[in-house]
Motif scaffolding. Structure first.
Motif: not given
Length: 525
Positions: A522-523, A472-474, A481-482
């Motif tokens: 994810f949004d 998502e944002n490491s 995970i997406g």
């Protein structure tokens, strides 16, 4: 002669210039100051612990040099705040740092006011464990008065710290059996052992630890759901021979506040320090400690998140860690030395060296774990995952110890370097296996090494290499995970049945993904 004429000419210009300016003629302020902020928020502080210093910039936009008759706190000498104006502390005595007279401010110029506080919450009244303390900085008085609000949240806390000799200034250090000979040894670790009535950390108040809080022989430190533990620099927890640590957090409904998790971090509460690595020491599971468990904990901003030493042949694992996160450590997320660790639904990211290092042999079983490393603060020497079976002493002598087993099942091992796992052995027994994992490894030089024969099913089964995990944002430690993750659907059901729900209690029954999280969409925002 020319030099003399030049001197008189320059002197005349100086006299003319100074006689035509009014630099030293100050007029009283008329309430037209401008401020960089309308409120000064001093971030949350613990009772009796000094805050950081905050600043307010004050502007004189007019064409006149002005004098501000008074600058003071509304609460006067009773204010819990103190200030410094452009390096001065104001009137002496009780009003120092509280009251300033005739503060000069040149036209089109500005001045800095620096504000800080130290507050004893017990003097503020009430029975709450936190208190919102406010005051105002008043500029001038009457019709020309202007003001700025100052706000601080003060938290009560339980403080744990070693004693200090009033005469010598020597701070108490820990003594315990370091070498296993049955005799206590003096150490240089500042700290003290916890008393029996200190061995349960609740969620009623935060805990602030100075030095190392020791868990003695036969004792167990229990941290209940929602507990908050803050460590000063070079501080931590050490669990000694026959002692235990049980961190008993629970799933949180709010993934921002993590209200039920146990959170262990530094004691600097300002946003600037929210993600700074290396603010405190480690949770040290010393050789001989036993039955240590960590469940639903967030450990962040340490030097080493967890250091586990020895006891690789213990009947039970020396450490069992589940549903937990370790972030922003300056060295290692978990460092194991000849030890035994079982991990499930564990997430580690952003380590200055390795996220997980199993060194000098040992026994390790990791299932549905995300071992990632997207460290970008400096160069790191090691990959996300490091396994070896040796140590080298100061004389360059090599000592080996069996790697009894190191199994990674349905895991993600990835990061911003390549490769992200390294296997180094010097001894005869070096057992490892990667099963149905997403791995980052693309290195032709190392693939000639027998440890990286990916076709040998004794060591590698069902793995996927170098597909993007789609975190998502490491960089923000958001490690879900997406839908496009290379880890999606690659998990082996036999291992998923051992850990049937992911770290957020989402079921894995339909199609298990590798790592600690089942994938989500994810949004877009």
């Amino acid at each position: 002669m020319k030099r003399l004429l030049s001197f008189f000419l320059c002197f005349g210009i100086l006299i003319f210039w100074s006689s035509c300016r009014n630099d030293f003629e100050f007029t009283p302020s008329k309430g037209q100051l401008e401020f960089a902020k309308d409120t000064i928020y001093l971030d949350t502080v613990f009772t009796n612990i000094g805050s950081s210093t905050y600043n307010l910039k004050v502007y004189n936009r007019s064409d006149d040099d002005i004098v501000i008759p008074t600058i003071q706190f509304e609460n006067g000498v009773n204010s819990r705040y103190r200030m410094n104006i452009d390096g001065t502390t104001g009137l002496e005595g009780a009003q120092e740092g509280k009251f300033f007279e005739d503060v000069e401010l040149l036209a089109k110029d500005s001045l800095f006011i620096f504000i800080e506080t130290t507050i004893d919450i017990s003097t503020l009244g009430g029975l709450e464990n936190q208190f919102l303390y406010t005051d105002k900085i008043l500029f001038d008085s009457g019709n020309n008065q202007q003001d700025i609000d100052v706000v601080t949240l003060v938290k009560d806390a339980v403080f744990i710290y070693p004693s200090k000799d009033a005469v010598t200034g020597i701070v108490e250090t820990l003594s315990f059996d370091v070498d296993g000979d049955g005799t206590p040894d003096e150490t240089t670790l500042q700290g003290r052992f916890l008393a029996d009535d200190e061995l349960t950390f609740t969620n009623e108040k935060p805990y602030v630890i100075y030095g190392y809080a020791g868990v003695g022989a036969g004792k167990t430190l229990t941290m209940e759901a929602g507990a908050r533990v803050h460590f000063h620099a070079d501080s931590g927890i050490i669990v000694t021979n026959n002692g235990s640590l049980n961190i008993n957090g629970a799933l949180s409904t709010d993934q921002e506040t993590l209200e039920n998790e146990v959170i262990l971090e530094g004691d600097r509460l300002e946003p600037l320090y929210e993600d700074i690595p290396g603010q405190w020491g480690t949770i040290w599971l010393f050789n001989g400690s036993e039955n240590n468990t960590i469940n639903y904990a967030t450990i962040k901003n340490a030097t080493i998140g967890v250091l586990s030493e020895g006891d690789q042949n213990a009947t039970n694992n020396k450490l069992t860690i589940r549903n937990s996160q370790i972030y922003n450590v300056s060295s290692y997320g978990i460092l194991g030395r000849a030890t035994s660790i079982r991990a499930e639904n564990l997430v580690i990211n952003n380590a200055g060296q390795s996220s997980f290092a199993g060194t000098y042999g040992g026994k390790y079983n990791f299932t549905h774990c995300t071992i990632a490393n997207y460290w970008n603060n400096s160069f790191r020497q090691f990959p996300a995952l490091l396994l070896n079976d040796f140590i080298v002493d100061e004389n360059n002598a090599v000592f080996t110890n069996d790697l009894i087993e190191a199994n990674f099942n349905n895991c993600i091992i990835y990061g911003n370097d390549n490769p992200e796992f390294l296997l180094e052995n010097e001894g005869d027994i070096f057992n490892y296996k990667f099963t149905n994992c997403l791995l980052r490894f693309d290195n032709n030089d190392l693939q000639g090494n027998g440890n990286y024969d990916f076709d040998d099913e004794s060591f590698y089964v069902g793995n996927v290499f170098n597909e993007q995990p789609d975190f998502e944002n490491s960089s923000e430690n958001m490690m879900r995970i997406g839908a496009d993750s290379g880890a999606n659907g690659i998990g082996l059901s036999a291992f998923a049945s051992q850990v049937p729900n992911d770290i957020l209690e989402k079921s894995r029954s339909a199609s298990p993904d590798a790592g600690a999280y089942q994938s989500v969409v994810f949004d877009e925002d």
